[in-house]
Structure formats: structure tokens, C-alpha cells
Motif scaffolding. Structure first.
Motif, PDB file in Angstrom:
ATOM      1  N   GLY A  45     -12.480 -13.386   2.730  1.00  0.00           N
ATOM      2  CA  GLY A  45     -12.835 -11.962   2.783  1.00  0.00           C
ATOM      3  C   GLY A  45     -12.541 -11.342   1.449  1.00  0.00           C
ATOM      4  N   VAL A  46     -11.899 -10.193   1.449  1.00  0.00           N
ATOM      5  CA  VAL A  46     -11.671  -9.495   0.179  1.00  0.00           C
ATOM      6  C   VAL A  46     -10.418  -9.984  -0.548  1.00  0.00           C
ATOM      7  N   ASP A  47      -9.502 -10.651   0.159  1.00  0.00           N
ATOM      8  CA  ASP A  47      -8.263 -11.102  -0.481  1.00  0.00           C
ATOM      9  C   ASP A  47      -8.434 -12.492  -1.083  1.00  0.00           C
ATOM     10  N   VAL A  92      -1.495  -1.165 -18.276  1.00  0.00           N
ATOM     11  CA  VAL A  92      -1.043   0.185 -17.918  1.00  0.00           C
ATOM     12  C   VAL A  92      -0.881   0.304 -16.395  1.00  0.00           C
ATOM     13  N   PHE A  93      -1.860  -0.212 -15.657  1.00  0.00           N
ATOM     14  CA  PHE A  93      -1.780  -0.159 -14.191  1.00  0.00           C
ATOM     15  C   PHE A  93      -0.592  -0.993 -13.691  1.00  0.00           C
ATOM     16  N   GLY A  94      -0.425  -2.163 -14.276  1.00  0.00           N
ATOM     17  CA  GLY A  94       0.698  -3.029 -13.890  1.00  0.00           C
ATOM     18  C   GLY A  94       2.046  -2.394 -14.201  1.00  0.00           C
ATOM     19  N   GLY A 126       2.878  -5.825 -13.612  1.00  0.00           N
ATOM     20  CA  GLY A 126       2.559  -5.645 -12.194  1.00  0.00           C
ATOM     21  C   GLY A 126       3.651  -6.210 -11.307  1.00  0.00           C
ATOM     22  N   VAL A 127       3.538  -5.931 -10.009  1.00  0.00           N
ATOM     23  CA  VAL A 127       4.485  -6.466  -9.021  1.00  0.00           C
ATOM     24  C   VAL A 127       3.683  -7.036  -7.850  1.00  0.00           C
ATOM     25  N   PRO A 128       4.216  -8.092  -7.190  1.00  0.00           N
ATOM     26  CA  PRO A 128       3.458  -8.739  -6.105  1.00  0.00           C
ATOM     27  C   PRO A 128       3.060  -7.785  -4.970  1.00  0.00           C
ATOM     28  N   LEU A 129       3.879  -6.763  -4.723  1.00  0.00           N
ATOM     29  CA  LEU A 129       3.576  -5.856  -3.609  1.00  0.00           C
ATOM     30  C   LEU A 129       2.269  -5.071  -3.824  1.00  0.00           C
ATOM     31  N   MET A 130       1.765  -5.047  -5.049  1.00  0.00           N
ATOM     32  CA  MET A 130       0.478  -4.369  -5.300  1.00  0.00           C
ATOM     33  C   MET A 130      -0.648  -5.013  -4.494  1.00  0.00           C
ATOM     34  N   GLN A 131      -0.487  -6.277  -4.156  1.00  0.00           N
ATOM     35  CA  GLN A 131      -1.504  -6.962  -3.334  1.00  0.00           C
ATOM     36  C   GLN A 131      -1.513  -6.455  -1.898  1.00  0.00           C
ATOM     37  N   LYS A 132      -0.455  -5.787  -1.499  1.00  0.00           N
ATOM     38  CA  LYS A 132      -0.331  -5.302  -0.113  1.00  0.00           C
ATOM     39  C   LYS A 132      -0.776  -3.852   0.039  1.00  0.00           C
ATOM     40  N   ILE A 133      -1.323  -3.301  -1.036  1.00  0.00           N
ATOM     41  CA  ILE A 133      -1.947  -1.976  -0.965  1.00  0.00           C
ATOM     42  C   ILE A 133      -3.441  -2.212  -1.081  1.00  0.00           C
ATOM     43  N   THR A 134      -4.215  -1.796  -0.091  1.00  0.00           N
ATOM     44  CA  THR A 134      -5.646  -2.069  -0.176  1.00  0.00           C
ATOM     45  C   THR A 134      -6.260  -1.336  -1.376  1.00  0.00           C
ATOM     46  N   ALA A 135      -7.159  -2.048  -2.028  1.00  0.00           N
ATOM     47  CA  ALA A 135      -7.988  -1.471  -3.102  1.00  0.00           C
ATOM     48  C   ALA A 135      -7.258  -1.197  -4.417  1.00  0.00           C
ATOM     49  N   VAL A 154      -9.718 -11.807 -14.407  1.00  0.00           N
ATOM     50  CA  VAL A 154      -9.280 -12.359 -13.117  1.00  0.00           C
ATOM     51  C   VAL A 154      -7.891 -11.777 -12.842  1.00  0.00           C
ATOM     52  N   SER A 155      -7.773 -10.986 -11.791  1.00  0.00           N
ATOM     53  CA  SER A 155      -6.473 -10.357 -11.514  1.00  0.00           C
ATOM     54  C   SER A 155      -5.565 -11.299 -10.731  1.00  0.00           C
ATOM     55  N   GLY A 156      -4.270 -11.020 -10.834  1.00  0.00           N
ATOM     56  CA  GLY A 156      -3.276 -11.825 -10.129  1.00  0.00           C
ATOM     57  C   GLY A 156      -1.915 -11.598 -10.750  1.00  0.00           C
ATOM     58  N   ALA A 157      -0.986 -12.496 -10.513  1.00  0.00           N
ATOM     59  CA  ALA A 157       0.351 -12.361 -11.115  1.00  0.00           C
ATOM     60  C   ALA A 157       0.216 -12.278 -12.632  1.00  0.00           C
ATOM     61  N   VAL A 158      -0.631 -13.136 -13.186  1.00  0.00           N
ATOM     62  CA  VAL A 158      -1.071 -12.983 -14.584  1.00  0.00           C
ATOM     63  C   VAL A 158      -2.552 -12.623 -14.526  1.00  0.00           C
ATOM     64  N   ASP A 159      -2.919 -11.495 -15.091  1.00  0.00           N
ATOM     65  CA  ASP A 159      -4.344 -11.142 -15.182  1.00  0.00           C
ATOM     66  C   ASP A 159      -4.904 -11.868 -16.395  1.00  0.00           C
ATOM     67  N   LEU A 160      -5.923 -12.681 -16.183  1.00  0.00           N
ATOM     68  CA  LEU A 160      -6.537 -13.409 -17.297  1.00  0.00           C
ATOM     69  C   LEU A 160      -7.796 -12.671 -17.723  1.00  0.00           C
ATOM     70  N   ALA A 199      -9.196  -0.131  -7.776  1.00  0.00           N
ATOM     71  CA  ALA A 199      -8.717   0.978  -8.612  1.00  0.00           C
ATOM     72  C   ALA A 199      -8.573   0.547 -10.067  1.00  0.00           C
ATOM     73  N   VAL A 200      -8.033  -0.650 -10.281  1.00  0.00           N
ATOM     74  CA  VAL A 200      -7.855  -1.072 -11.679  1.00  0.00           C
ATOM     75  C   VAL A 200      -9.203  -1.382 -12.329  1.00  0.00           C
ATOM     76  N   THR A 201     -10.189  -1.778 -11.540  1.00  0.00           N
ATOM     77  CA  THR A 201     -11.536  -1.971 -12.116  1.00  0.00           C
ATOM     78  C   THR A 201     -12.076  -0.638 -12.647  1.00  0.00           C
TER      79      THR A 201
HETATM   80  N1  LIG Z   1       1.559 -11.523  -7.791  1.00  0.00           N
HETATM   81  C1  LIG Z   1       1.323 -10.421  -8.514  1.00  0.00           C
HETATM   82  N2  LIG Z   1       2.241  -9.971  -9.381  1.00  0.00           N
HETATM   83  C2  LIG Z   1       2.029  -8.873 -10.111  1.00  0.00           C
HETATM   84  N3  LIG Z   1       0.886  -8.128 -10.034  1.00  0.00           N
HETATM   85  C3  LIG Z   1      -0.073  -8.525  -9.200  1.00  0.00           C
HETATM   86  C4  LIG Z   1       0.083  -9.684  -8.386  1.00  0.00           C
HETATM   87  N4  LIG Z   1      -1.037  -9.845  -7.659  1.00  0.00           N
HETATM   88  C5  LIG Z   1      -1.865  -8.832  -7.989  1.00  0.00           C
HETATM   89  N5  LIG Z   1      -1.297  -8.037  -8.919  1.00  0.00           N
HETATM   90  C6  LIG Z   1      -1.880  -6.829  -9.504  1.00  0.00           C
HETATM   91  O1  LIG Z   1      -2.428  -6.073  -8.445  1.00  0.00           O
HETATM   92  C7  LIG Z   1      -3.669  -5.459  -8.818  1.00  0.00           C
HETATM   93  C8  LIG Z   1      -4.734  -5.861  -7.819  1.00  0.00           C
HETATM   94  O2  LIG Z   1      -5.045  -7.221  -8.004  1.00  0.00           O
HETATM   95  P1  LIG Z   1      -5.618  -8.137  -6.833  1.00  0.00           P
HETATM   96  O3  LIG Z   1      -5.800  -9.492  -7.416  1.00  0.00           O
HETATM   97  O4  LIG Z   1      -4.773  -8.005  -5.625  1.00  0.00           O
HETATM   98  O5  LIG Z   1      -7.039  -7.452  -6.628  1.00  0.00           O
HETATM   99  P2  LIG Z   1      -8.060  -7.558  -5.424  1.00  0.00           P
HETATM  100  O6  LIG Z   1      -7.805  -8.800  -4.630  1.00  0.00           O
HETATM  101  O7  LIG Z   1      -9.416  -7.363  -5.956  1.00  0.00           O
HETATM  102  O8  LIG Z   1      -7.629  -6.267  -4.596  1.00  0.00           O
HETATM  103  P3  LIG Z   1      -8.506  -5.293  -3.649  1.00  0.00           P
HETATM  104  O9  LIG Z   1      -9.696  -6.078  -3.198  1.00  0.00           O
HETATM  105  O10 LIG Z   1      -7.576  -4.898  -2.537  1.00  0.00           O
HETATM  106  O11 LIG Z   1      -8.918  -4.130  -4.468  1.00  0.00           O
HETATM  107  C9  LIG Z   1      -3.929  -5.909 -10.250  1.00  0.00           C
HETATM  108  O12 LIG Z   1      -3.524  -4.883 -11.118  1.00  0.00           O
HETATM  109  C10 LIG Z   1      -3.050  -7.143 -10.426  1.00  0.00           C
HETATM  110  O13 LIG Z   1      -2.610  -7.292 -11.753  1.00  0.00           O
END
Ligand SMILES: Nc1ncnc2c1ncn2[C@@H]1O[C@H](COP(=O)(O)OP(=O)(O)OP(=O)(O)O)[C@@H](O)[C@H]1O
Ligand SMILES: Cc1ncsc1CCO
Ligand SMILES: [Mg+2]
Length: 279
Positions: A150-152, A235-237, A196-205, A177-183, A209-211
Motif C-alpha cells: 500500500g502506501v507504506d 530541514v523537515f528531518g 529525522g526520527v523513526p516516529l515520523m513514519q507513524k504520522i500519515t502523509a 528515496v525517503s527513509g532513515a537515510v534519505d538518498l 508533506a516533505v515532497t
Molecule cells: N527511520 C527513519 N528515521 C528517520 N527519519 C525517517 C525514518 N523513516 C522516515 N523518515 C522521515 O520521514 C519522512 C517521511 O518518509 P517516509 O519514507 O515515511 O514517506 P512515505 O512512506 O512516503 O510517507 P507517507 O506516504 O505517509 O506520506 C521523511 O522526511 C523521512 O526522512
């Protein structure tokens, strides 16, 4: 600006990211967003907190008048339907015609054939930046259906590094590519943003927003799309890191992240920024 290929340390990245944020705050770029219903609120609030001016304008009848006046455009296919597809394609074409940068968020690209086909049509309209999670970038680069739930994301960002480079080379877009390290890559250079922090993944969208924030930064530095994309992600992170100091869970993180983005100062940017060459 100095030759960015020579950049080596976070002191310099921090100063340039701070200048980019200041530019957004000073110039308040109008960013047109054609986005999903889930993300509209957090996306508009993220842009406002950063100093930009969001407008969620998606009727196809408005695009000829509106899109040329926007500084940048964000297209997100999260809750895609046929009528919105028409608007997205018209807005992307209009942005290209008026030489405005536009950013694509290929939400759940691999979840259905319909989504993938529309995404590929949008990619043909030459986005300046494509930002997705690892599963989305893997699916889009391979035009493959069924690998995402799905979206995750079910992958980490590094899983999609080669796919991102290949997609960037093929489309001439910057791919993030977003994630713990955004590439972030233009197909040649690769930068990693570790804010960034891992809990950002637990907030929808938060990804959506960062896009949009990327669209605001790139709108003011269209010739430095790779760097501007990194600065928006950083900046968002950083706002997430500062917000996390007061948060008790996802709902309060959402609030504190937006507050931290609004109040982000030079000292915090210089001390927290974490960008490095990945290649
Ligand atoms: N493990 C992590 N540690 C730190 N920051 C994270 C981590 N995972 C995601 N982020 C940050 O959270 C934000 C959202 O990234 P994510 O990869 O979750 O996007 P997404 O899956 O497209 O989210 P959504 O579809 O809910 O909008 C980004 O700014 C990213 O850098
Ligand atoms: C949950 C959800 N569903 C479609 S879009 C969206 C927001 C996160 O991408
Ligand atoms: Mg997403």
C-alpha cells in the motif's frame, strides 16, 4: 554559490541549507498542490510553517489560469481518480510549458496497474524531482506491480539506491528515496540525508508533506535541484528531531514538528544538519 561537487562538510551544507530556508521565508513561493485527501492538511501546514504559500488547486478548469502563477507544483497520486488524473497531466504540462519546476510523489505506485500507468504517464511529462519511499521507487523504476502492500514502504531506502540512480538517468529527474537515510541522486551524484526520527513514519502523509517542501525549495533554486531537495529533506528531518524532544507519540510529534519547522533557527540548522556523500 561554490562548486557543490567540492563540498565536503556539514558546516557548509548547514550554511547553504539555512540560506535556502531563509529564501523560502523571504520570498514565500506559491506552491500549487494537487494531492490526496489524507495529506492536504499536513502538506498545507508544512508549507506555511516553512514560509511558503500553499494552494490546493486541482480543478482542470483552473489550471490554465493558475499554474503559470505558481512558483512550483507538487503532484501526489495518493487518492487517484480518473478526473484528477486529467488535472495532474494538464498541470504538469502547463508547469513544463511555463518553465516551473514540478515534483512527483508516486504514492503506492506498485499497488495497481491503474496507478502505475498513470505514474508512468506523469513521469513522461518530465518532473524535476520524484520523491517516494523505497518500495515506490523500486516499483516505479521497474514498472512492477504487486511488490508493495500500500502506501507504506516494505523496504529500506538503500534497497532502492540502484533503482533510484537508474530512474534518474532515464528521466533526468532528481530522485529522492525517503527513509532513515534519505538518498538523493541525479543519476551521477548521490547524497544521503540522515536527519529525522523513526516516529515520523507513524504520522500519515509526512512523506507527502516533505515532497511539497521539496517543491518549495526547488522552486527557488531550480538549477540546483539536487541540493535544494536535500535541504528540504534535512530541514523537515531537523524539525522532526526538535519536535521529538517534546512529543509523546505521533499526534503530538505532528504538532511539535510543525512548530519546530516554523521556529527553526540558524544555530539548530548548523548543529543538526547531517548530509553526506553517498557514493
Ligand atoms: N527511520 C527513519 N528515521 C528517520 N527519519 C525517517 C525514518 N523513516 C522516515 N523518515 C522521515 O520521514 C519522512 C517521511 O518518509 P517516509 O519514507 O515515511 O514517506 P512515505 O512512506 O512516503 O510517507 P507517507 O506516504 O505517509 O506520506 C521523511 O522526511 C523521512 O526522512
Ligand atoms: C493513507 C493514504 N492513502 C492514500 S494516500 C495516503 C497518505 C499517505 O501516503
Ligand atoms: Mg508516500
Amino acid at each position: 554559490m561554490e562548486d557543490l561537487k567540492e563540498w565536503k562538510n556539514n558546516e557548509i551544507w548547514g550554511l547553504e541549507a539555512w540560506k535556502s530556508l531563509c529564501r523560502v521565508r523571504e520570498l514565500c513561493p506559491l506552491i500549487q498542490c494537487i494531492t490526496n485527501y489524507v495529506s492536504m492538511d499536513i502538506m498545507a501546514n508544512t508549507l506555511l510553517a516553512a514560509g511558503a504559500s500553499p494552494a490546493m488547486v486541482h480543478a482542470v478548469e483552473e489550471i490554465a489560469d493558475f499554474t503559470p502563477h505558481a512558483k512550483g507544483l507538487c503532484i501526489n497520486i495518493g487518492t487517484l481518480t480518473p478526473d484528477w488524473t486529467v488535472s495532474m497531466k494538464a498541470a504538469a504540462a502547463k508547469a513544463a510549458e511555463s518553465q516551473k519546476p514540478w515534483v512527483l510523489d508516486p504514492v503506492a505506485a506498485g499497488a495497481s496497474t491503474y496507478r502505475m500507468e498513470r505514474c508512468l504517464e506523469l513521469v513522461d511529462l518530465k518532473p524535476t524531482v520524484i520523491r517516494g519511499n523505497a518500495s515506490e521507487i523500486l516499483a516505479l523504476a521497474g514498472a512492477s506491480i504487486g511488490s508493495t502492500k500500500g502506501v507504506d514502504s516494505s523496504h529500506v531506502s538503500t534497497d532502492a539506491l540502484e533503482a533510484a540512480k537508474e530512474l534518474a538517468c532515464r528521466t533526468q529527474a532528481v530522485v529522492a528515496v525517503s527513509g532513515a537515510v534519505d538518498l538523493v541522486t541525479d543519476g551521477e551524484r548521490v547524497l544521503g540525508v540522515s536527519n529525522g526520527v523513526p516516529l515520523m513514519q507513524k504520522i500519515t502523509a509526512t512523506g507527502c508533506a516533505v515532497t511539497a517542501l521539496i517543491a518549495a525549495f526547488v522552486a527557488l533554486q531550480p538549477n540546483l535541484a539536487l541540493e535544494a531537495t536535500c535541504f528540504a529533506l534535512a530541514v523537515f528531518g531537523m524539525a522532526g528531531e526538535i519536535g521529538m524532544e517534546k512529543a509523546n507519540g505521533p499526534a503530538s510529534l505532528r504538532m511539535h514538528l510543525i512548530d519546530a519547522l516554523y521556529g527553526l533557527d540558524k544555530e539548530s540548522v548548523l548543529s543538526k544538519i547531517n548530509i553526506s556523500k553517498y557514493d
